[in-house]
Design an enzyme around this catalytic site. Structure first.
Site, PDB file in Angstrom:
ATOM      1  N   GLU A 360      10.203   7.409   0.159  1.00 17.38           N
ATOM      2  CA  GLU A 360       9.403   6.181   0.066  1.00 17.38           C
ATOM      3  C   GLU A 360       9.949   5.139  -0.898  1.00 17.38           C
ATOM      4  O   GLU A 360       9.191   4.339  -1.453  1.00 17.38           O
ATOM      5  CB  GLU A 360       7.955   6.512  -0.303  1.00 17.38           C
ATOM      6  N   GLU A 431       5.135  11.984   7.432  1.00 17.20           N
ATOM      7  CA  GLU A 431       3.873  12.315   6.763  1.00 17.20           C
ATOM      8  C   GLU A 431       2.729  11.643   7.505  1.00 17.20           C
ATOM      9  O   GLU A 431       2.904  10.552   8.074  1.00 17.20           O
ATOM     10  CB  GLU A 431       3.858  11.836   5.304  1.00 17.20           C
TER      11      GLU A 431
HETATM   12  C1  GAL Z   1       3.024   9.921   0.292  1.00 12.80           C
HETATM   13  C2  GAL Z   1       4.032  10.677  -0.558  1.00 12.80           C
HETATM   14  C3  GAL Z   1       3.629  12.121  -0.779  1.00 12.80           C
HETATM   15  C4  GAL Z   1       2.180  12.209  -1.140  1.00 12.80           C
HETATM   16  C5  GAL Z   1       1.381  11.588  -0.039  1.00 12.80           C
HETATM   17  C6  GAL Z   1      -0.104  11.720  -0.229  1.00 12.80           C
HETATM   18  O1  GAL Z   1       3.100   8.574   0.086  1.00 12.80           O
HETATM   19  O2  GAL Z   1       5.286  10.648   0.050  1.00 12.80           O
HETATM   20  O3  GAL Z   1       4.407  12.691  -1.785  1.00 12.80           O
HETATM   21  O4  GAL Z   1       1.951  11.552  -2.333  1.00 12.80           O
HETATM   22  O5  GAL Z   1       1.710  10.214   0.017  1.00 12.80           O
HETATM   23  O6  GAL Z   1      -0.746  11.332   0.931  1.00 12.80           O
END
Ligand code: GAL
Length: 768
Positions: A360, A431
């Site tokens: 990110e 994610e």
């Molecule tokens: C993302 C990040 C993860 C975690 C997640 C929580 O932005 O890559 O490490 O923090 O959010 O939803």
């Protein structure tokens, strides 16, 4: 190598406050479950150990190896600095032959800096995970002849319908050697090689290839022998590639269903031995039935990746980092980390994609051009990805890997590819969900179910959208984090499992995707747990052909897969929203038509209350005018069949049916006789290269085996014999579940005693 000596035992650990004798894996501070202080593990500490180096080792290489030390390490041999290493997530090796006294005792000392202020990845800003500290993976000494294999990289190749492996062998000295290849311990290929150069490629054809794939993860072993010096590597014959229309493993399309994993555990952070690392891989593959994992956001234990190889679990791995990109020195270290990631993990068939970005982080043309070039130069057999949380980023990687979170109106599950990427590039969701809907084991049923339904929505769209090659939900298990994230108690409740790897409702969706019979419900059907005491619908997570619902032993309705709002999920969850069936006909004597209309009015009352749409008001008016149903009758029917408010106990029964056979019955009635259920990862602990750990997952159950989701009572643990437990001796259930990690403490027998107010339990362990 001729010999490997593990050096995990008996280190003298010192920090400002304590001096202790410890074994590794070790965390510099014993943490609390939650409300811990992340400053506690940030310190400079030291580990010291004496080893005897016999005279036989004169003229040998002595490669002292650390598999993982968080985060900066200075290694001293007899007080001389031999190496400084700057990454907490990779292996580092130093030849100590010129520093040791032969036939004598030698001191190894490691000064470890676990401060998060270090100018190395993942530090530089606050990150959403804890980074812990200490020597938390194996330490060993590899003794090698002067003639040894420095590196062996095995590249599978498929050409003209034939399978080959290219063995890239790098030698310390030019010498002849033997290359043997084993399959299931049987030697299948043997070659004598007389090389011309120190680094050479040997291409070998496999006539009867046993391919590695997710269903049959066949593994070969390559053994190179030079005199008595041996180099072994496990490998798999497989090719993999992302295309726009999907990911192909051995030219067959595989929809990648995955979860993100942190290598973190309660109390000890990263410091867990082999068996616990392996257990996570087993849970992912065998309990959650995913076919992939992303090792967010760093390289994880080789034991975990080895188990992914053995189980056929695909891996997307990346180097440490989180949103932040630092200065030039920081970037140089990040590139060094990526180099080590590839060099140390490239023989694992499970790994299918390298992360070429800091998770990110913003676009940085120069930095990420270099990282991609570097990774490709070290491994031509895999593609790169680079995880973004923003759309239309620079497309330097082979695969656009996107954290798809933002949907303020919750209308969609996943963004269509064309709204994320510009070019013609394979696309993967790295994610999903996570912080959009944190879920605690002890949240109410609606909140817990919503996490599952959000994932259902995303998963359903993933399976129906040919542009999305993979779908990794955030994340496998809850994890400790910094105050800035999570619920303030230093836990991010984003897992489909809790920190002890106990299941949340969302995990039922995953577990139901397997082939073994499975049925779990999103609800215990307790109206008082819902606002206004109304339960409109629940879900059955199942792979059954049908689910039968009974109310007080009367069959209400038989539900099928077609009763799913998520039809693209292979084993789609079934929506159960009629708890009345034909009871108004059978019990109250109404005709079918009147009963159905009345039911519709009753359900509309449940759903809309006073704001019932006109359609239902008119329906009720008709029932009143033509069928002698007055307001009072309607009110009573509502109370009896829908509201269930203050009614006699209703027992609901659900049957999961496959091939016309009931494989599971779930009965929901008053919890009367409580008991404790246990799931022990292994009753045998192996004291091998270090201590061993087993996980005991604990649950509070009713007489029907249903979890008691609001059972939060305390319990205590004791041990006798050759085991200890990790963490405090007084714990509590959290949402009906808890857990204890049991640690071996010398060979022999041990007993874990769990004392709860419901019942006491004793579990026997053997330490071998
Ligand atoms: C993302 C990040 C993860 C975690 C997640 C929580 O932005 O890559 O490490 O923090 O959010 O939803």
């Amino acid at each position: 190598m001729i010999e490997r000596l593990y050096l995990n035992r008996g280190w003298t650990f010192k920090n400002e406050k304590d001096t202790l004798i410890v074994d590794v894996p070790h965390n510099v501070f014993d943490l609390k479950y939650n409300y811990l202080n992340e400053d506690d593990y940030q310190m400079i500490s030291s580990y010291e150990k004496e080893i005897e180096i016999p005279n036989d080792y004169i003229d040998k290489h002595l490669f002292l190896t650390f598999d993982g030390v968080a985060h900066k390490s200075e290694v001293y041999i007899n007080d001389k600095l031999v190496i400084t290493h700057y990454c907490g997530y990779d292996r580092f090796v130093v030849d100590i032959k010129d520093y040791v006294n032969y036939g004598n005792k030698n001191t190894i000392k490691v000064i470890v800096d676990s401060n998060e202020k270090l100018n190395i990845p993942p530090f530089g800003n606050v990150i959403d995970y804890l980074t812990y500290g200490g020597i938390y993976r194996d330490v060993y000494l590899d003794i090698c002849n002067n003639n040894y294999v420095k590196d062996l990289f095995i590249k599978p190749v498929y050409e003209n319908n034939k399978w080959y492996a290219i063995f890239v062998v790098s030698l310390s000295e030019l010498s002849n050697y033997k290359l043997d290849i084993y399959f299931n311990d049987l030697k299948v290929i043997s070659k004598d090689i007389n090389p011309n150069k120190l680094e050479e490629e040997i291409k070998i054809e496999f006539n009867d290839p046993k391919l590695w794939n997710i269903d049959n993860p066949n593994l070969y072993k390559a053994v190179i022998t030079i005199d008595n010096d041996i180099k072994e590597e496990t490998f798999g014959l497989r090719i993999c590639k992302f295309f726009n229309d999907g990911f192909y493993l051995n030219n067959k399309k595989v929809k990648i269903l995955g979860l993100n994993r942190h290598q973190a555990y309660p109390y000890v952070g990263y410091a867990m031995p082999k068996s616990m690392q392996e257990l996570d891989a087993k849970i992912l593959k065998k309990e959650l039935h995913v076919n992939a994992v992303r090792t967010s956001h760093y390289m994880q234990s080789k034991y975990f990746i080895d188990m992914c190889d053995k189980l056929g679990l695909l891996v997307f791995t990346e180097s440490p980092g989180w949103q932040h990109i630092g200065d030039d020195a920081w970037k140089a270290q990040a590139l060094e980390n990526m180099k080590n990631m590839v060099l140390q993990y490239r023989n694992h068939p499970s790994i299918i994609l390298w992360g070429a970005r800091i998770n990110e982080s913003r676009d940085d043309h120069d930095f990420y051009s270099k990282s991609n070039e570097l990774i490709r130069s070290l491994d031509s057999t895999r593609q790169t990805g680079g995880v973004r949380c923003y759309t239309f980023g620079e497309e330097l990687e082979d695969v656009y890997t996107y954290n798809d979170f933002y949907d303020p109106k919750e209308k969609r599950g996943l963004a269509p590819k064309k709204k994320v990427v510009k070019g013609n590039i394979p696309y993967l969701v790295s994610e999903f969900n996570g912080h959009m809907h944190p879920t605690k084991m002890f949240d109410n049923e609606l909140v817990r179910t919503k996490q599952a339904l959000r994932i259902c929505k995303g998963m359903n769209e993933f399976y129906s959208d040919g542009d999305i090659t993979g779908f990794f939900v955030w994340c496998m298990a809850d994890y400790n984090t910094h105050k800035e994230f999570g619920s303030g108690d230093r836990i991010c409740y984003h897992g489909v499992l809790d920190m002890f790897r106990n299941p949340k409702i969302s995990s039922y969706l995953y577990s139901s995707q397997g082939s073994e019979d499975y049925l779990m419900l999103s609800s215990h059907l307790n109206i008082g747990d819902y606002n206004a005491s109304t339960i409109q619908s629940i879900y059955a997570f199942t792979n059954a052909d049908e689910v039968r619902l009974y109310r007080n032993n009367e069959l209400i309705k038989t539900y099928h897969k077609s009763d799913s709002p998520y039809p693209h999920i292979p084993n789609s969850p079934i929506l159960i929203d009629d708890f009345v069936g034909n009871l108004l006909e059978v019990k109250e004597g109404y005709s079918h038509k009147v009963a159905e209309n009345m039911k519709a009015v009753l359900f509309a009352t449940l759903k809309y209350g006073n704001r019932m749409p006109l359609k239902y008001k008119l329906m009720f008016l008709r029932l009143m005018l033509f069928h002698k149903i007055n307001y009072e009758v309607g009110y009573n029917l509502y109370g009896k069949y829908v509201g269930n408010w203050g009614s006699n106990e209703i027992v609901y029964k659900f049957e999961g049916v496959k091939n016309n056979k009931v494989f599971k019955t779930i009965e929901l009635s008053k919890a009367r006789y409580l008991h404790i259920g246990l799931d022990v990862s292994s009753n045998t602990l192996i004291e091998d290269n270090t201590y061993d750990v087993a996980l005991v997952r604990i649950k509070a159950l009713d007489q029907n085996g249903n979890i008691l989701p609001y059972y939060n009572e305390p319990f205590s643990v004791e041990t006798t014999g050759n085991i200890k437990f990790i963490g405090p001796n007084l714990l509590s259930f959290k949402g009906g579940y808890s857990g204890v990690f049991v640690k071996s403490n010398g060979k022999g027998n041990g007993k874990l005693i769990i004392k709860t107010e419901i019942e006491n339990k004793e579990i026997d362990f053997i330490v071998k």
